[in-house]
Design a protein around this motif. Structure first.
Motif, PDB file in Angstrom:
ATOM      1  N   GLU A  79       0.847  -1.203   0.000  1.00  0.00           N
ATOM      2  CA  GLU A  79       0.000   0.000   0.000  1.00  0.00           C
ATOM      3  C   GLU A  79       0.885   1.257   0.000  1.00  0.00           C
ATOM      4  OE1 GLU A  79      -3.647   1.786   2.715  1.00  0.00           O
ATOM      5  OE2 GLU A  79      -3.079  -0.300   2.956  1.00  0.00           O
ATOM      6  N   ASP A  80       1.918   1.257   0.848  1.00  0.00           N
ATOM      7  CA  ASP A  80       2.858   2.388   0.889  1.00  0.00           C
ATOM      8  C   ASP A  80       3.586   2.548  -0.446  1.00  0.00           C
ATOM      9  OD1 ASP A  80       2.145   2.778   3.517  1.00  0.00           O
ATOM     10  OD2 ASP A  80       3.967   1.917   4.371  1.00  0.00           O
ATOM     11  N   LEU A  81       3.981   1.417  -1.040  1.00  0.00           N
ATOM     12  CA  LEU A  81       4.651   1.475  -2.359  1.00  0.00           C
ATOM     13  C   LEU A  81       3.723   2.079  -3.410  1.00  0.00           C
ATOM     14  CD1 LEU A  81       6.410  -2.020  -2.490  1.00  0.00           C
ATOM     15  CD2 LEU A  81       7.559   0.197  -2.293  1.00  0.00           C
ATOM     16  N   GLY A  82       2.433   1.731  -3.317  1.00  0.00           N
ATOM     17  CA  GLY A  82       1.448   2.271  -4.250  1.00  0.00           C
ATOM     18  C   GLY A  82       1.332   3.787  -4.152  1.00  0.00           C
ATOM     19  N   VAL A  83       1.390   4.296  -2.918  1.00  0.00           N
ATOM     20  CA  VAL A  83       1.306   5.750  -2.692  1.00  0.00           C
ATOM     21  C   VAL A  83       2.537   6.438  -3.304  1.00  0.00           C
ATOM     22  CG1 VAL A  83       1.295   7.553  -0.905  1.00  0.00           C
ATOM     23  CG2 VAL A  83      -0.150   5.534  -0.643  1.00  0.00           C
ATOM     24  N   ILE A  84       3.727   5.823  -3.108  1.00  0.00           N
ATOM     25  CA  ILE A  84       4.961   6.379  -3.696  1.00  0.00           C
ATOM     26  C   ILE A  84       4.876   6.351  -5.225  1.00  0.00           C
ATOM     27  CG2 ILE A  84       7.461   6.006  -3.971  1.00  0.00           C
ATOM     28  CD1 ILE A  84       7.378   4.814  -1.070  1.00  0.00           C
ATOM     29  N   ALA A  85       4.408   5.221  -5.760  1.00  0.00           N
ATOM     30  CA  ALA A  85       4.315   5.065  -7.221  1.00  0.00           C
ATOM     31  C   ALA A  85       3.422   6.140  -7.841  1.00  0.00           C
ATOM     32  CB  ALA A  85       3.782   3.678  -7.562  1.00  0.00           C
ATOM     33  N   ILE A  88       5.759   9.241  -8.162  1.00  0.00           N
ATOM     34  CA  ILE A  88       6.955   9.248  -9.019  1.00  0.00           C
ATOM     35  C   ILE A  88       6.744   8.573 -10.377  1.00  0.00           C
ATOM     36  CG2 ILE A  88       8.477   9.384  -7.007  1.00  0.00           C
ATOM     37  CD1 ILE A  88       9.234   6.424  -7.543  1.00  0.00           C
ATOM     38  N   LEU A  89       5.697   7.747 -10.478  1.00  0.00           N
ATOM     39  CA  LEU A  89       5.383   7.086 -11.763  1.00  0.00           C
ATOM     40  C   LEU A  89       3.898   7.297 -12.075  1.00  0.00           C
ATOM     41  CD1 LEU A  89       7.304   3.779 -10.995  1.00  0.00           C
ATOM     42  CD2 LEU A  89       7.953   5.401 -12.789  1.00  0.00           C
ATOM     43  N   PRO A  90       3.513   8.561 -12.297  1.00  0.00           N
ATOM     44  CA  PRO A  90       2.081   8.896 -12.406  1.00  0.00           C
ATOM     45  C   PRO A  90       1.343   8.197 -13.545  1.00  0.00           C
ATOM     46  CG  PRO A  90       3.450  10.752 -13.094  1.00  0.00           C
ATOM     47  CD  PRO A  90       4.372   9.737 -12.494  1.00  0.00           C
ATOM     48  N   ASN A  91       2.075   7.746 -14.570  1.00  0.00           N
ATOM     49  CA  ASN A  91       1.399   7.108 -15.710  1.00  0.00           C
ATOM     50  C   ASN A  91       1.347   5.589 -15.613  1.00  0.00           C
ATOM     51  OD1 ASN A  91       0.939   9.601 -17.007  1.00  0.00           O
ATOM     52  ND2 ASN A  91       3.064   9.635 -17.716  1.00  0.00           N
ATOM     53  N   ALA A  92       1.981   5.033 -14.587  1.00  0.00           N
ATOM     54  CA  ALA A  92       1.998   3.568 -14.445  1.00  0.00           C
ATOM     55  C   ALA A  92       0.649   3.063 -13.948  1.00  0.00           C
ATOM     56  CB  ALA A  92       3.092   3.148 -13.468  1.00  0.00           C
ATOM     57  N   LYS A  93       0.253   1.915 -14.451  1.00  0.00           N
ATOM     58  CA  LYS A  93      -0.965   1.247 -13.960  1.00  0.00           C
ATOM     59  C   LYS A  93      -0.579   0.457 -12.702  1.00  0.00           C
ATOM     60  CE  LYS A  93      -3.677   1.982 -17.727  1.00  0.00           C
ATOM     61  NZ  LYS A  93      -2.906   2.933 -18.485  1.00  0.00           N
ATOM     62  N   ILE A  94      -1.328   0.666 -11.623  1.00  0.00           N
ATOM     63  CA  ILE A  94      -1.031  -0.011 -10.357  1.00  0.00           C
ATOM     64  C   ILE A  94      -2.043  -1.130 -10.130  1.00  0.00           C
ATOM     65  CG2 ILE A  94      -0.920   0.260  -7.835  1.00  0.00           C
ATOM     66  CD1 ILE A  94      -0.034   3.170  -8.330  1.00  0.00           C
ATOM     67  N   ILE A  95      -1.524  -2.338  -9.899  1.00  0.00           N
ATOM     68  CA  ILE A  95      -2.383  -3.493  -9.634  1.00  0.00           C
ATOM     69  C   ILE A  95      -2.047  -4.043  -8.249  1.00  0.00           C
ATOM     70  CG2 ILE A  95      -3.066  -5.810 -10.381  1.00  0.00           C
ATOM     71  CD1 ILE A  95      -2.188  -5.020 -13.239  1.00  0.00           C
ATOM     72  N   ILE A  96      -3.045  -4.085  -7.379  1.00  0.00           N
ATOM     73  CA  ILE A  96      -2.878  -4.647  -6.034  1.00  0.00           C
ATOM     74  C   ILE A  96      -3.371  -6.091  -6.054  1.00  0.00           C
ATOM     75  CG2 ILE A  96      -3.659  -4.514  -3.619  1.00  0.00           C
ATOM     76  CD1 ILE A  96      -1.923  -2.124  -4.229  1.00  0.00           C
ATOM     77  N   LEU A  97      -2.521  -6.996  -5.561  1.00  0.00           N
ATOM     78  CA  LEU A  97      -2.924  -8.404  -5.396  1.00  0.00           C
ATOM     79  C   LEU A  97      -2.702  -8.754  -3.935  1.00  0.00           C
ATOM     80  CD1 LEU A  97      -0.937  -8.645  -8.387  1.00  0.00           C
ATOM     81  CD2 LEU A  97      -2.633 -10.446  -8.410  1.00  0.00           C
ATOM     82  N   ASN A 112      -6.466   5.207  -0.367  1.00  0.00           N
ATOM     83  CA  ASN A 112      -5.082   5.693  -0.362  1.00  0.00           C
ATOM     84  C   ASN A 112      -4.372   5.515  -1.698  1.00  0.00           C
ATOM     85  OD1 ASN A 112      -5.347   6.359   2.335  1.00  0.00           O
ATOM     86  ND2 ASN A 112      -4.607   4.385   3.051  1.00  0.00           N
ATOM     87  N   VAL A 113      -4.680   4.441  -2.414  1.00  0.00           N
ATOM     88  CA  VAL A 113      -3.937   4.119  -3.640  1.00  0.00           C
ATOM     89  C   VAL A 113      -4.794   4.305  -4.891  1.00  0.00           C
ATOM     90  CG1 VAL A 113      -2.601   2.344  -4.849  1.00  0.00           C
ATOM     91  CG2 VAL A 113      -2.538   2.444  -2.341  1.00  0.00           C
ATOM     92  N   ASP A 114      -6.098   4.018  -4.777  1.00  0.00           N
ATOM     93  CA  ASP A 114      -7.012   4.040  -5.924  1.00  0.00           C
ATOM     94  C   ASP A 114      -6.407   3.266  -7.104  1.00  0.00           C
ATOM     95  OD1 ASP A 114      -9.220   4.594  -7.463  1.00  0.00           O
ATOM     96  OD2 ASP A 114      -8.503   6.576  -8.092  1.00  0.00           O
ATOM     97  N   PRO A 115      -6.147   1.956  -6.911  1.00  0.00           N
ATOM     98  CA  PRO A 115      -5.422   1.198  -7.934  1.00  0.00           C
ATOM     99  C   PRO A 115      -6.225   0.995  -9.217  1.00  0.00           C
ATOM    100  CG  PRO A 115      -6.258  -0.286  -6.244  1.00  0.00           C
ATOM    101  CD  PRO A 115      -6.574   1.111  -5.787  1.00  0.00           C
ATOM    102  N   ASP A 116      -5.498   0.747 -10.301  1.00  0.00           N
ATOM    103  CA  ASP A 116      -6.136   0.461 -11.594  1.00  0.00           C
ATOM    104  C   ASP A 116      -6.667  -0.969 -11.630  1.00  0.00           C
ATOM    105  OD1 ASP A 116      -5.361   2.966 -13.230  1.00  0.00           O
ATOM    106  OD2 ASP A 116      -3.500   2.346 -12.271  1.00  0.00           O
ATOM    107  N   GLY A 117      -6.067  -1.818 -10.796  1.00  0.00           N
ATOM    108  CA  GLY A 117      -6.545  -3.192 -10.655  1.00  0.00           C
ATOM    109  C   GLY A 117      -6.472  -3.597  -9.204  1.00  0.00           C
TER     110      GLY A 117
END
Length: 223
Positions: A79-85, A88-97, A112-117
């Protein structure tokens, strides 16, 4: 024209990462070239993300939630990594598993993260992972069934519970006694009691019992 997709997979179980890699490589489209980096802990993942932000940014990031934290204690989870991403990587798609399927955790991760997946591992098959990956590349978000059910319950519920009340419910459901809640929540005992009373009114709890409150909160998707 080949589409090169740069991916970072973060999970503390190498065999799980291997399974994800094999699935994506076996099911990718013919015009897709996947370049996959892996990490088993927060420090390695953060280092790879920082390097990528300065060089060729990742297109897709897979994060498990439960991970060995950073040595300085500042990054404790996926979750913390997702917030950092996000920064610093605003265009990356974030997938939480994740294995976590409690509503309280799902709610926090979405907030906190609002992931794409967002995929709960117990929902997952290799074909769903492949489908989710392709879907997220083109038209995010993609939620597995447990997450979708939780979100639908929230949308249909006319009860509004703020984050502190969610935390109170979550702690009570974990067996923490009311008298110990001040150790976990920065509120006085009288404030906590007042919030519990308000929630019992909201959920129409007539017997006044915490167990009934937890039961109703769970039924309505708040736990």
């Amino acid at each position: 024209m080949s589409q090169v997709i740069k991916i970072l997979m973060v999970d503390d179980h190498p065999i799980i990462i291997e399974g994800y890699q094999n699935t994506l490589m076996a099911t990718k489209n013919e015009d897709q070239t996947l370049i996959i980096d892996t990490a088993n802990d927060c420090d390695t993942a953060n280092l790879l993300m920082q390097k990528s932000a300065q060089d060729v940014p990742y297109d897709v990031l897979f994060f498990d939630i439960r991970l060995p934290g950073s040595k300085d204690g500042k990054i404790t989870s996926g979750e913390d990594l997702g917030v950092i991403a996000k920064k610093i990587l605003p265009n990356a798609k974030i997938i939480i598993l994740t294995m976590f399927n409690e509503s309280y955790r799902i709610h926090n991760i979405i907030k906190n993260v609002d992931p794409d997946g967002f995929l709960i591992k117990s929902d997952l098959t290799s074909s769903e992972l492949a489908e989710a990956f392709q879907h997220i590349l083109v038209s995010p978000p993609y939620y597995s069934s447990t997450v979708s059910i939780f979100l639908n319950k929230l949308v249909t519920s006319d009860i509004h519970i703020d984050d502190i009340n969610r935390k109170i419910l979550h702690l009570l459901s974990q067996g923490i006694k009311t008298k110990s809640l001040t150790e976990y929540i920065d509120l006085s005992m009288s404030s906590i009691e007042k919030r519990k009373k308000q929630m019992k009114l909201l959920f129409s709890i007539e017997d006044g019992k915490d167990e009934t409150l937890i039961f109703e909160a769970r039924k309505k998707g708040f736990l």
